[in-house]
Design an enzyme around this catalytic site. Sequence first.
Site, PDB file in Angstrom:
ATOM      1  CB  CYS A  80      -2.967 -67.812  23.237  1.00  7.99           C
ATOM      2  SG  CYS A  80      -3.559 -66.104  23.233  1.00  7.99           S
ATOM      3  CG  HIS A 168       1.256 -66.664  25.700  1.00  4.16           C
ATOM      4  ND1 HIS A 168       1.431 -67.176  24.431  1.00  4.16           N
ATOM      5  CD2 HIS A 168       0.254 -65.754  25.619  1.00  4.16           C
ATOM      6  CE1 HIS A 168       0.567 -66.595  23.613  1.00  4.16           C
ATOM      7  NE2 HIS A 168      -0.157 -65.732  24.305  1.00  4.16           N
ATOM      8  CD  GLU A 170       4.316 -69.329  24.889  1.00  4.41           C
ATOM      9  OE1 GLU A 170       3.759 -68.664  24.000  1.00  4.41           O
ATOM     10  OE2 GLU A 170       3.690 -70.076  25.676  1.00  4.41           O
TER      11      GLU A 170
END
Length: 511
Positions: A80, A168, A170
């Site tokens: 990001c 993202h 994660e």
Amino acid sequence: MQQDKVLILDFGSQYTQLIARRVRELNIYCEIHPYNNPPKNQEDFKAVLLSGSPNSVRGENVLHPDLSEIRGKKPLLTVCYGAQYLAHFSGGQVAPSNTREYGRANLSFIKSNEIFFSKIAEGSQVWMSHSDTIKQLPENGVLLASTADVTNAAYKIEGEETYGIQFHPEVYHSTDGKQLLENFLVKIAKVAQTWTPDSFVESTVKALQDKVGKDKVVLGLSGGVDSTVAAVLLNKAIGKNLYCIFVNNGLLRKNEFESVLEQYKGMGLNVKGVDASKRFLDALAGITDPEKKRKAIGNAFIEVFDDEAHQIKDVTWLAQGTIYPDVIESVSVNGGPSATIKSHHNVGGLPDYMKLKIVEPLRMIFKDEVRRVGASMGIDPELLGRHPFPGPGLGIRILGDITAEKVRILQEVDAVFINGLKEDGLYNSVWQAGAMLLPVNSVGVMGDERTYEKVVALRAVESTDGMTADWVNLPYEFLQKTSNKIINQVKGVNRVVYDISSKPPATIEWE
């Protein structure tokens, strides 16, 4: 065993801790450090990740990391803000997107035969959270993936093991995010997946022996998972030089002081019980501000330990069950840019008058990792399965000032709730549960009489490590039965409500 390590540079993203958790799930050790204060020994890390950030690379307050020892020298994955930073300051272009790109998206293009996307197919769902977008790739940038709205969703730098992704990996909503991290860390960076509970125990016991030597250590036991696992680790390392103290702060669950002392019998730990309930309640008298209550409780703990430590000849260390989320929420990730949410009573050092040094064997691991470490050492599964209980105890579940009568009321309510969860087979499907005593009275009717008594809120959440949490949809029948029991059995309560807030935006505790 020497572990391969991964470095995560934090730019203040709310998701940075999740990156660490996903990496740990791959049995890879990682550390979070602020972008502007990286570790001195960067050569010890085999790969580096740059987190997202609430900042913009186009703004006045650009966060500039020093990548001179990283880029082109180590495998680098930028996420990001990191990907935008790399593009913006390496010959590319970042501009405001027409609309805020937030939420689910699907990969509509993936460059074929690219190891970075091995086992990930087009259509894979990813999670976007940004208001800027990469309009032009950096110098030597090669497009790896796109979505319907984001052309440059992923790229690499030709001739380097450097990658950038706009989404993202994660977060849970990126369905192949863990696979992508594995592709980068294992297949590209060649990081060994040797970070296991057994390896943690082995390395931690050795580190404790090296650090503490033959010194004496005093540890505050709470009856919870963290302090218990910390005690067993220390006991393995230093044996009889560990002195455990269990303090009754007057804010424990009903009958917990006696039951916890009994629980530790047979574990081979040297434990002393200290009833300091009056001391804590006196210290809290008249205090209503949540942070001041936490500080008062923390200060009282330190005073009690100082008194007890003086009774142990030549004690040098104070051990604590601090875990990684405590550190993250209290000190903004090693002094980095992430926002402080709340202070924790066992984080932040000791006053000058207390001459003990701190040892925290669990400081760098998450709650689920603590449980796995405990299981690897043979700790009773029932003890490891206990719900987390805040260090300040019921002190942060009584909103407003704290009195002995309010503690009594909440202890009774909590006992009905927790025992009910166990009796109905719901306890193990809940990560944490408790009751809150609200600073309001409500009108009720009991028999023919009007009442004006306390309101309590029940709270039950599901989570992995407490960083995020969702409220549990407990059966209506259970809530009805529990409400009736509380109102009928606990004098001083005439209304029960159920908290259906998630974290974020709420926190698990109310204070």
